[in-house]
Design an enzyme around this catalytic site. Structure first.
Site, short mmCIF file in Angstrom:
data_model
loop_
_atom_site.label_atom_id
_atom_site.label_comp_id
_atom_site.label_asym_id
_atom_site.label_seq_id
_atom_site.Cartn_x
_atom_site.Cartn_y
_atom_site.Cartn_z
CB THR A 110 -0.79 -0.39 1.03
OG1 THR A 110 -1.81 -1.28 1.26
CG2 THR A 110 -1.69 1.15 1.84
CB THR B 149 -3.67 -0.49 -0.93
OG1 THR B 149 -2.87 -1.72 -0.97
CG2 THR B 149 -4.63 -0.94 -0.98
O1 DON Z 1 -6.75 -1.89 2.52
C1 DON Z 1 -6.07 -2.57 3.45
O2 DON Z 1 -6.21 -3.00 4.51
C2 DON Z 1 -4.90 -3.76 3.34
N1 DON Z 1 -5.04 -4.32 1.83
C3 DON Z 1 -4.07 -2.92 3.24
C4 DON Z 1 -2.40 -3.66 2.80
C5 DON Z 1 -0.91 -3.01 2.67
O3 DON Z 1 -0.97 -2.35 3.91
C6 DON Z 1 0.10 -3.73 2.24
N2 DON Z 1 1.24 -2.50 2.61
N3 DON Z 1 2.25 -3.04 3.61
#
Ligand code: DON
Length: 564
Positions: free
Chosen positions: A376, A394
């Protein structure tokens, strides 16, 4: 300095002057910025520079946010995206606080048990990789909805991204590592060859050119939303679905809409905190955690003191127990938000808190409420006239589903894994859920993304957010407590080690450089401790009382702060 060639597409001539202001082959990463006219902090220096260029051209913070996000879709393919979704929180200088939900949605053919095999076991390969993992993308709809608050024509905001895609840019070591580590997945989950794999491993300094993506961006520049959700791009996406066994249809694309929602807003220590409501869990968990923290003199305990870390860990546990049970898309499932964030509930919940001992997730269930009616990326931006924007966006995992839409050059998200694919089965961030977050066609999957703006006397004071899956909300929580209660510098609030507890699993995760003596003392108290790599990449802007803008990009990545 290498100059771009003018790019001509039909009648559209891309603004080469813009491109000449930034050199995509020779740039450095600036971690902090102090100034008065505006600042952008994002996961990539080229994207931050694009945002500042737009501010200098007379764009406001929203213009800059749109241009920065589009640039990230090119220079930060692991997370910056047009094939994913996200949330925007903004404070406008007329006093309005707005939030935009452009989270992906479950396709029309999605259903509750779509990731279960014939024996009823969850097939996480399908929810995490490839065509079936993708939700209906929301980013482009989000950007056009945001554009109603902008000043400059959309084509000016997308022009830098088109040039960066068409002519390429020099990749960093981190990007090279990211692309190399997903090589097998790129080969496995694509039906056409992609620009993300080549014969030899990627290395820092290589150029990444994305012609198909440039053409998709041109269609968006020319036709607006229809350049993505209809016409050739939609056709290519649906053809990709057919080739790879996915289910996103033309109708799903045509029907997709970003939604303006009422912000989650609450007071903390005299400040107004404005954050994203459901389907972001942050809009419920952040007020819960800060309100619980408010019951204790945490400033006296001190940053990273045993007492403060133990308290915050238990607060995180209590809040996340409710996340697993109650939270999901409110358009589909009734969530008792008012009750969960009420002072009475907060006090009742804290009865379970015991200082000096490790809590036990097995002994803590969701609270009782009466039913009532790794990728993200975050960007923080302020302009010189009082507007502030926080966007977290993301694809979910790094490079999302690892599937590129053939001929359209953009990566699809694997956001379907953020649903509870089966009650009790952890998603890729170890989060479990049940009915509230079960898959239903058209529903948005629960998110942790927590773009947040803190106002002081009604004006932007802190703009913050981070990636990190379920650690997002605890990182934003800790960043705010660091700045507000521990009076920490913006730099330290971003860069000092973080910790994370999410109720299930019953493990306290400590970032690798977390102080040893505190971790030993926590272990002695009974906590199961796991060291892990970095937690988040927090991008923070603080506006001082004299109007100075202070921006910090996290040391944990290529994150860069720019301004003027
Ligand atoms: O929306 C969410 O909570 C997840 N899809 C976020 C994913 C995320 O932060 C990955 N990064 N490190």
């Amino acid at each position: 300095m290498k100059y771009f060639l003018p790019v001509i597409y039909g009648l559209l001539v891309v603004n080469v002057v813009v491109a000449q202001e930034l050199d995509p082959y020779n740039y450095s990463i600036q971690k902090t910025f102090k100034g008065r006219n505006g600042a952008v902090v994002s996961a990539h220096p080229l994207a931050s520079k694009v945002g500042v260029m737009i501010l200098k051209k007379g764009g406001n913070a929203i213009d800059a946010a749109i241009a920065t996000k589009l640039a990230l879709a090119v220079v930060y393919p692991g997370a910056g995206n047009i094939g994913g979704g996200g949330f925007m929180v903004a404070h406008l200088n007329d006093g309005r606080n707005i939030t935009l939900d452009f989270r992906e949605k479950a396709p029309g053919k999605a259903h509750r048990d779509m990731y279960l095999d014939s024996a009823g076991n969850a097939d996480l390969d399908k929810s995490q990789y490839g065509h079936l993992a993708a939700g209906v993308p929301g980013s482009v709809a989000g950007l056009f909805t945001a554009h109603t608050y902008a000043r400059l024509p959309f084509r000016d905001l997308i022009a830098p991204a088109i040039e960066l895609a068409e002519n390429g840019f020099r990749i960093t070591e981190e990007e090279a590592d990211g692309l190399n580590s997903e090589r097998e997945n790129f080969l496995k989950y694509n039906t056409t060859s992609t620009v993300f794999t080549k014969k030899n491993p990627w290395k820092a300094g290589d150029t990444l050119v994305q012609k198909d993506l440039a053409n998709t961006l041109r269609r968006i520049s020319k036709r607006g939303m229809k350049g993505f959700y209809a016409g050739k791009t939609a056709k290519l996406l649906v053809a990709e679905m057919k080739r790879g066994g996915g289910i996103i249809s033309r109708k799903d694309l045509k029907d997709y809409k970003a939604v303006s929602r009422n912000p989650s807003a609450f007071k903390y220590k005299g400040y107004d905190v404005v954050t994203m409501p459901l389907p972001s869990s942050g809009g419920v968990l952040l007020p819960m955690m800060l309100k619980m923290t408010d019951q204790f003199p945490i400033a006296e305990y001190g940053f990273h003191s045993l007492k403060a870390v133990q308290l915050m860990t238990e607060i995180e546990r209590l809040a996340y127990a409710d996340r697993a049970f109650y939270l999901g898309d409110e358009d589909f499932y009734k969530v008792p938000v008012a009750k969960l964030t009420s002072d009475a509930y907060i006090k009742e919940r804290l009865r379970l808190y015991k200082p000096d001992t490790a809590g036990n997730s097995k002994a803590i269930r969701e609270g009782s409420v009466e039913k009532e009616s790794e990728e993200t990326t975050h960007l923080s931006i302020v302009d010189g006239s009082g507007n502030a924007v926080a966007i977290t966006t993301t694809l979910n995992g790094g490079y999302g589903a690892c599937t590129v839409v053939g001929g359209a050059g953009f990566l699809l998200n694997n956001e379907m894994d953020d649903f509870s694919v089966k009650p009790g089965v952890p998603n890729m961030f170890g989060a479990i859920g049940g009915e509230a977050n079960a898959i239903v066609a058209g529903k948005r999957m629960l998110s942790s993304m927590t773009p947040t703006i803190v106002l002081k006397n009604g004006k932007p004071y802190i703009v913050a957010g981070t990636p990190g899956g379920t650690t997002i909300t605890t990182s934003v929580y800790q960043t705010l407590v660091n700045m507000i209660d521990f009076n920490m510098s913006t730099f330290d609030a971003v860069n000092k080690p973080k910790f994370h507890m999410q109720w299930s699993p019953d493990i306290l995760f400590l970032e690798k450089d977390f102080p040893l003596e505190i971790s030993a003392a926590l272990e002695k108290m009974g906590y199961e401790i796991k060291r892990r790599g970095q937690i988040g990449r927090t991008e923070v802007i603080k506006i001082l009382d004299d109007g100075t803008i202070e921006a910090v990009g996290d040391k944990r990545g290529d994150d860069a702060a720019e301004g003027f």
